[in-house]
Write a protein that holds these residues in place. Structure first.
Motif, PDB file in Angstrom:
ATOM      1  N   HIS A  32      14.179   5.275  -2.310  1.00  0.00           N
ATOM      2  CA  HIS A  32      15.025   4.191  -1.814  1.00  0.00           C
ATOM      3  C   HIS A  32      14.200   3.154  -1.052  1.00  0.00           C
ATOM      4  CE1 HIS A  32      18.889   6.846  -1.984  1.00  0.00           C
ATOM      5  NE2 HIS A  32      18.472   6.463  -3.173  1.00  0.00           N
ATOM      6  N   SER A  33      13.202   3.613  -0.317  1.00  0.00           N
ATOM      7  CA  SER A  33      12.332   2.691   0.424  1.00  0.00           C
ATOM      8  C   SER A  33      11.615   1.745  -0.526  1.00  0.00           C
ATOM      9  CB  SER A  33      11.297   3.462   1.241  1.00  0.00           C
ATOM     10  OG  SER A  33      11.914   4.310   2.164  1.00  0.00           O
ATOM     11  N   ALA A  34      11.109   2.286  -1.621  1.00  0.00           N
ATOM     12  CA  ALA A  34      10.409   1.454  -2.606  1.00  0.00           C
ATOM     13  C   ALA A  34      11.372   0.449  -3.236  1.00  0.00           C
ATOM     14  CB  ALA A  34       9.775   2.337  -3.678  1.00  0.00           C
ATOM     15  N   MET A  35      12.575   0.913  -3.549  1.00  0.00           N
ATOM     16  CA  MET A  35      13.572   0.012  -4.137  1.00  0.00           C
ATOM     17  C   MET A  35      13.956  -1.088  -3.152  1.00  0.00           C
ATOM     18  SD  MET A  35      17.236   0.989  -5.783  1.00  0.00           S
ATOM     19  CE  MET A  35      18.312  -0.245  -6.469  1.00  0.00           C
ATOM     20  N   PHE A  36      14.187  -0.717  -1.906  1.00  0.00           N
ATOM     21  CA  PHE A  36      14.552  -1.697  -0.879  1.00  0.00           C
ATOM     22  C   PHE A  36      13.422  -2.696  -0.679  1.00  0.00           C
ATOM     23  CE2 PHE A  36      15.707  -2.295   3.883  1.00  0.00           C
ATOM     24  CZ  PHE A  36      16.422  -3.451   3.603  1.00  0.00           C
ATOM     25  N   PHE A  37      12.200  -2.213  -0.630  1.00  0.00           N
ATOM     26  CA  PHE A  37      11.067  -3.128  -0.484  1.00  0.00           C
ATOM     27  C   PHE A  37      11.054  -4.129  -1.640  1.00  0.00           C
ATOM     28  CE2 PHE A  37       6.781  -4.567  -1.338  1.00  0.00           C
ATOM     29  CZ  PHE A  37       6.414  -5.055  -0.094  1.00  0.00           C
ATOM     30  N   GLY A  38      11.231  -3.641  -2.859  1.00  0.00           N
ATOM     31  CA  GLY A  38      11.263  -4.525  -4.020  1.00  0.00           C
ATOM     32  C   GLY A  38      12.372  -5.556  -3.929  1.00  0.00           C
TER      33      GLY A  38
ATOM     34  N   GLY B 264       0.836  -1.199   0.000  1.00  0.00           N
ATOM     35  CA  GLY B 264       0.000   0.000   0.000  1.00  0.00           C
ATOM     36  C   GLY B 264       0.867   1.244   0.000  1.00  0.00           C
ATOM     37  N   HIS B 265       0.244   2.410  -0.018  1.00  0.00           N
ATOM     38  CA  HIS B 265       1.000   3.657  -0.134  1.00  0.00           C
ATOM     39  C   HIS B 265       1.442   4.241   1.206  1.00  0.00           C
ATOM     40  CE1 HIS B 265       0.519   3.809  -4.373  1.00  0.00           C
ATOM     41  NE2 HIS B 265      -0.795   3.873  -4.326  1.00  0.00           N
ATOM     42  N   ASP B 266       0.692   3.999   2.246  1.00  0.00           N
ATOM     43  CA  ASP B 266       1.026   4.565   3.558  1.00  0.00           C
ATOM     44  C   ASP B 266       1.484   3.442   4.482  1.00  0.00           C
ATOM     45  OD1 ASP B 266       1.296   5.950   5.917  1.00  0.00           O
ATOM     46  OD2 ASP B 266      -0.791   6.617   6.008  1.00  0.00           O
ATOM     47  N   TRP B 267       2.759   3.424   4.793  1.00  0.00           N
ATOM     48  CA  TRP B 267       3.330   2.359   5.626  1.00  0.00           C
ATOM     49  C   TRP B 267       3.295   2.699   7.116  1.00  0.00           C
ATOM     50  CZ3 TRP B 267       8.529   1.008   2.718  1.00  0.00           C
ATOM     51  CH2 TRP B 267       8.230   0.596   1.424  1.00  0.00           C
ATOM     52  N   THR B 268       2.784   3.858   7.462  1.00  0.00           N
ATOM     53  CA  THR B 268       2.758   4.308   8.851  1.00  0.00           C
ATOM     54  C   THR B 268       2.053   3.283   9.737  1.00  0.00           C
ATOM     55  OG1 THR B 268       2.620   6.591   8.064  1.00  0.00           O
ATOM     56  CG2 THR B 268       2.117   6.212  10.392  1.00  0.00           C
ATOM     57  N   GLY B 269       2.743   2.861  10.791  1.00  0.00           N
ATOM     58  CA  GLY B 269       2.166   1.921  11.745  1.00  0.00           C
ATOM     59  C   GLY B 269       2.104   0.479  11.256  1.00  0.00           C
ATOM     60  N   THR B 270       2.707   0.190  10.100  1.00  0.00           N
ATOM     61  CA  THR B 270       2.711  -1.188   9.593  1.00  0.00           C
ATOM     62  C   THR B 270       4.092  -1.806   9.816  1.00  0.00           C
ATOM     63  OG1 THR B 270       3.501  -0.741   7.337  1.00  0.00           O
ATOM     64  CG2 THR B 270       1.123  -0.433   7.758  1.00  0.00           C
ATOM     65  N   VAL B 271       4.201  -3.095   9.565  1.00  0.00           N
ATOM     66  CA  VAL B 271       5.506  -3.757   9.693  1.00  0.00           C
ATOM     67  C   VAL B 271       6.488  -3.238   8.643  1.00  0.00           C
ATOM     68  CG1 VAL B 271       4.553  -5.863  10.696  1.00  0.00           C
ATOM     69  CG2 VAL B 271       4.869  -5.712   8.231  1.00  0.00           C
ATOM     70  N   PHE B 272       5.991  -2.550   7.612  1.00  0.00           N
ATOM     71  CA  PHE B 272       6.854  -2.043   6.548  1.00  0.00           C
ATOM     72  C   PHE B 272       7.475  -0.678   6.860  1.00  0.00           C
ATOM     73  CE2 PHE B 272       3.508  -4.621   4.370  1.00  0.00           C
ATOM     74  CZ  PHE B 272       4.310  -5.732   4.136  1.00  0.00           C
ATOM     75  N   GLU B 273       6.973   0.015   7.871  1.00  0.00           N
ATOM     76  CA  GLU B 273       7.485   1.349   8.197  1.00  0.00           C
ATOM     77  C   GLU B 273       8.995   1.369   8.473  1.00  0.00           C
ATOM     78  OE1 GLU B 273       6.596   5.204  11.072  1.00  0.00           O
ATOM     79  OE2 GLU B 273       5.403   3.381  11.354  1.00  0.00           O
ATOM     80  N   PRO B 274       9.572   0.353   9.150  1.00  0.00           N
ATOM     81  CA  PRO B 274      11.023   0.384   9.387  1.00  0.00           C
ATOM     82  C   PRO B 274      11.868   0.418   8.105  1.00  0.00           C
ATOM     83  CG  PRO B 274       9.988  -1.161  10.889  1.00  0.00           C
ATOM     84  CD  PRO B 274       8.931  -0.736   9.898  1.00  0.00           C
ATOM     85  N   ILE B 275      11.315  -0.034   6.988  1.00  0.00           N
ATOM     86  CA  ILE B 275      12.040   0.051   5.713  1.00  0.00           C
ATOM     87  C   ILE B 275      12.289   1.518   5.367  1.00  0.00           C
ATOM     88  CG2 ILE B 275      11.855  -0.356   3.216  1.00  0.00           C
ATOM     89  CD1 ILE B 275      10.157  -2.871   3.928  1.00  0.00           C
ATOM     90  N   TYR B 276      11.277   2.327   5.549  1.00  0.00           N
ATOM     91  CA  TYR B 276      11.362   3.768   5.288  1.00  0.00           C
ATOM     92  C   TYR B 276      12.450   4.414   6.139  1.00  0.00           C
ATOM     93  CZ  TYR B 276       9.640   8.632   5.118  1.00  0.00           C
ATOM     94  OH  TYR B 276       9.517  10.001   4.973  1.00  0.00           O
ATOM     95  N   HIS B 277      12.514   4.043   7.402  1.00  0.00           N
ATOM     96  CA  HIS B 277      13.522   4.607   8.304  1.00  0.00           C
ATOM     97  C   HIS B 277      14.919   4.080   7.984  1.00  0.00           C
ATOM     98  CE1 HIS B 277      10.524   6.721  10.597  1.00  0.00           C
ATOM     99  NE2 HIS B 277       9.806   5.609  10.634  1.00  0.00           N
ATOM    100  N   ALA B 278      15.020   2.809   7.585  1.00  0.00           N
ATOM    101  CA  ALA B 278      16.311   2.230   7.217  1.00  0.00           C
ATOM    102  C   ALA B 278      16.901   2.923   5.992  1.00  0.00           C
ATOM    103  CB  ALA B 278      16.163   0.730   6.945  1.00  0.00           C
ATOM    104  N   CYS B 279      16.042   3.502   5.179  1.00  0.00           N
ATOM    105  CA  CYS B 279      16.473   4.199   3.955  1.00  0.00           C
ATOM    106  C   CYS B 279      16.564   5.705   4.163  1.00  0.00           C
ATOM    107  CB  CYS B 279      15.508   3.879   2.816  1.00  0.00           C
ATOM    108  SG  CYS B 279      15.563   2.162   2.307  1.00  0.00           S
ATOM    109  N   GLY B 280      16.673   6.139   5.406  1.00  0.00           N
ATOM    110  CA  GLY B 280      16.816   7.565   5.696  1.00  0.00           C
ATOM    111  C   GLY B 280      15.605   8.388   5.306  1.00  0.00           C
ATOM    112  N   GLN B 281      14.422   7.767   5.381  1.00  0.00           N
ATOM    113  CA  GLN B 281      13.146   8.400   5.051  1.00  0.00           C
ATOM    114  C   GLN B 281      13.103   8.886   3.602  1.00  0.00           C
ATOM    115  OE1 GLN B 281      12.585  11.244   8.228  1.00  0.00           O
ATOM    116  NE2 GLN B 281      12.035   9.626   9.659  1.00  0.00           N
TER     117      GLN B 281
END
Length: 124
Positions: free
Chosen positions: A77-83, A56-73
């Motif tokens: 990069h978050s989308a690429m890392f998720f892929g 989904g588009h909003d990862w806030t509060g999901t298990v995927f949110e740490p990906i965003y933080h790992a990529c320096g917000q």
């Protein structure tokens, strides 16, 4: 296991490994385990999965949110890392062979990779 429809070969190495390893170092093992568990749960529900549509588009509060933080917000990069996480997960699964490629929907290119179970996979 992953099979590239484009080149007709099994894939055994993750692309963009340098970036993947850098971002993985910023993600805790506990967070990665939660992400992997959630991905497996969702992927097991369908034989066709498009990586960018899974979280989904909003990862806030999901298990995927740490990906965003790992990529320096950084959203790109978050989308690429998720892929890459999805790619790595499916590449290492031994229960099925997954084909992958880039496709279109309604005449427009889908930005992320689409994976699908191969019922009759080619031999190694």
């Amino acid at each position: 296991m992953l099979y590239s429809i484009d080149n007709g070969k099994y894939v055994r190495h993750i692309p963009h490994k340098k970036e993947f390893d850098k971002w993985m170092a910023m993600l805790s093992k506990a967070d990665y385990a939660k992400i992997e568990n959630e991905l497996n749960k969702r992927i097991n529900m369908s034989d066709v999965n498009t990586a960018g549509w899974i979280p989904g588009h909003d990862w806030t509060g999901t298990v995927f949110e740490p990906i965003y933080h790992a990529c320096g917000q950084n959203i790109t990069h978050s989308a690429m890392f998720f892929g890459l996480i999805v790619f790595n997960l499916l590449m290492n699964r031994q229960d099925k062979v997954w084909g992958f490629g880039r496709f279109e929907k309604d005449g427009k290119p889908i930005e992320s990779m689409t994976y699908f179970v191969l019922d009759n996979p080619p031999s190694f």
